[in-house]
Scaffold this active site. Structure first.
Site, mmCIF file in Angstrom:
data_model
loop_
_atom_site.group_PDB
_atom_site.id
_atom_site.type_symbol
_atom_site.label_atom_id
_atom_site.label_comp_id
_atom_site.label_asym_id
_atom_site.label_seq_id
_atom_site.Cartn_x
_atom_site.Cartn_y
_atom_site.Cartn_z
ATOM 1 N N SER A 29 13.054 6.852 14.055
ATOM 2 C CA SER A 29 13.752 6.740 12.773
ATOM 3 C C SER A 29 12.831 7.123 11.614
ATOM 4 O O SER A 29 13.290 7.282 10.489
ATOM 5 C CB SER A 29 14.329 5.346 12.581
ATOM 6 O OG SER A 29 13.313 4.370 12.571
ATOM 7 N N ASP A 46 -2.254 10.958 11.695
ATOM 8 C CA ASP A 46 -2.202 10.020 10.578
ATOM 9 C C ASP A 46 -1.661 10.745 9.352
ATOM 10 O O ASP A 46 -2.028 11.895 9.099
ATOM 11 C CB ASP A 46 -3.606 9.470 10.303
ATOM 12 C CG ASP A 46 -3.588 8.257 9.406
ATOM 13 O OD1 ASP A 46 -3.180 8.384 8.228
ATOM 14 O OD2 ASP A 46 -3.990 7.178 9.845
ATOM 15 N N ASN A 100 -8.867 -1.697 13.429
ATOM 16 C CA ASN A 100 -8.969 -2.699 12.367
ATOM 17 C C ASN A 100 -8.253 -3.965 12.831
ATOM 18 O O ASN A 100 -7.207 -3.888 13.463
ATOM 19 C CB ASN A 100 -8.318 -2.172 11.085
ATOM 20 C CG ASN A 100 -8.966 -0.895 10.594
ATOM 21 O OD1 ASN A 100 -10.162 -0.708 10.712
ATOM 22 N ND2 ASN A 100 -8.163 -0.005 10.055
ATOM 23 N N ALA A 106 -9.332 -4.770 7.290
ATOM 24 C CA ALA A 106 -8.521 -3.746 6.611
ATOM 25 C C ALA A 106 -7.334 -3.284 7.452
ATOM 26 O O ALA A 106 -6.916 -2.146 7.362
ATOM 27 C CB ALA A 106 -9.372 -2.557 6.167
ATOM 28 N N GLN A 107 -6.760 -4.204 8.241
ATOM 29 C CA GLN A 107 -5.566 -3.858 9.007
ATOM 30 C C GLN A 107 -4.359 -3.881 8.080
ATOM 31 O O GLN A 107 -4.056 -4.899 7.461
ATOM 32 C CB GLN A 107 -5.356 -4.835 10.168
ATOM 33 C CG GLN A 107 -4.188 -4.447 11.045
ATOM 34 C CD GLN A 107 -4.050 -5.324 12.284
ATOM 35 O OE1 GLN A 107 -4.806 -6.283 12.483
ATOM 36 N NE2 GLN A 107 -3.082 -5.010 13.121
ATOM 37 N N SER A 108 -3.661 -2.751 7.958
ATOM 38 C CA SER A 108 -2.523 -2.676 7.049
ATOM 39 C C SER A 108 -1.183 -2.666 7.778
ATOM 40 O O SER A 108 -0.156 -2.910 7.160
ATOM 41 C CB SER A 108 -2.634 -1.455 6.140
ATOM 42 O OG SER A 108 -2.691 -0.281 6.898
ATOM 43 N N HIS A 113 -3.278 -0.402 16.725
ATOM 44 C CA HIS A 113 -3.418 1.052 16.693
ATOM 45 C C HIS A 113 -4.889 1.435 16.683
ATOM 46 O O HIS A 113 -5.716 0.775 16.070
ATOM 47 C CB HIS A 113 -2.684 1.671 15.499
ATOM 48 C CG HIS A 113 -3.024 1.096 14.160
ATOM 49 N ND1 HIS A 113 -2.620 -0.168 13.748
ATOM 50 C CD2 HIS A 113 -3.720 1.618 13.126
ATOM 51 C CE1 HIS A 113 -3.048 -0.391 12.522
ATOM 52 N NE2 HIS A 113 -3.727 0.682 12.121
ATOM 53 N N HIS A 115 -7.474 4.298 15.636
ATOM 54 C CA HIS A 115 -7.705 5.490 14.831
ATOM 55 C C HIS A 115 -8.715 6.351 15.591
ATOM 56 O O HIS A 115 -9.737 5.843 16.058
ATOM 57 C CB HIS A 115 -8.344 5.140 13.482
ATOM 58 C CG HIS A 115 -7.462 4.401 12.548
ATOM 59 N ND1 HIS A 115 -6.743 5.028 11.560
ATOM 60 C CD2 HIS A 115 -7.196 3.069 12.432
ATOM 61 C CE1 HIS A 115 -6.069 4.123 10.872
ATOM 62 N NE2 HIS A 115 -6.326 2.921 11.388
#
Length: 127
Positions: A29, A46, A100, A106-108, A113, A115
């Protein structure tokens, strides 16, 4: 404060089971430049790259944080997919894997996940 850190500070783990952007990518989606997919995970570019090559590897089953992973989780598979996709992306000279965890990490997005960053000489220390 960078915009990424502001997002991490505002992010909330497990906000009532609300779908994350990553679960919406899995469901198709939200569009993403998919590099690899199998029954367990997805790798995609990303949207705000921090290096010439920057992609994410996520499990299809949502796991909020690396610090909450149980022994049944397939972290090894995610690492192998990251390495194989890095090779396919031409990162023969090396790359960095970053996970993270939590606000101070700094995990948003509270969906585990990895990187994968490369394509140039990365500095140290990272943060």
């Amino acid at each position: 404060t960078s915009p990424g850190l502001a997002c991490a500070a505002a992010a909330a783990p497990g906000a009532g089971g609300a779908p994350t952007v990553f679960s919406r990518i899995i469901a198709r989606s939200v569009p993403a430049a998919i590099l690899y997919e199998d029954d367990k995970c997805l790798a995609f570019r990303d949207v705000a790259p921090q290096a010439p090559v920057h992609f994410l590897v996520i499990p299809k089953r949502p796991i909020p944080r690396i610090s909450r992973v149980g022994p049944q989780d397939l972290l090894g598979h995610l690492l192998v997919v990251a390495a194989r996709t890095a090779q396919a992306e031409g990162l023969a000279d090396g790359y960095r894997l970053v996970i993270n965890d939590g606000k101070h990490g700094a995990q948003s997005v509270y969906h585990l996940h990895l990187h994968v960053l490369g394509g140039r000489q990365l500095g140290w220390p990272p943060g």
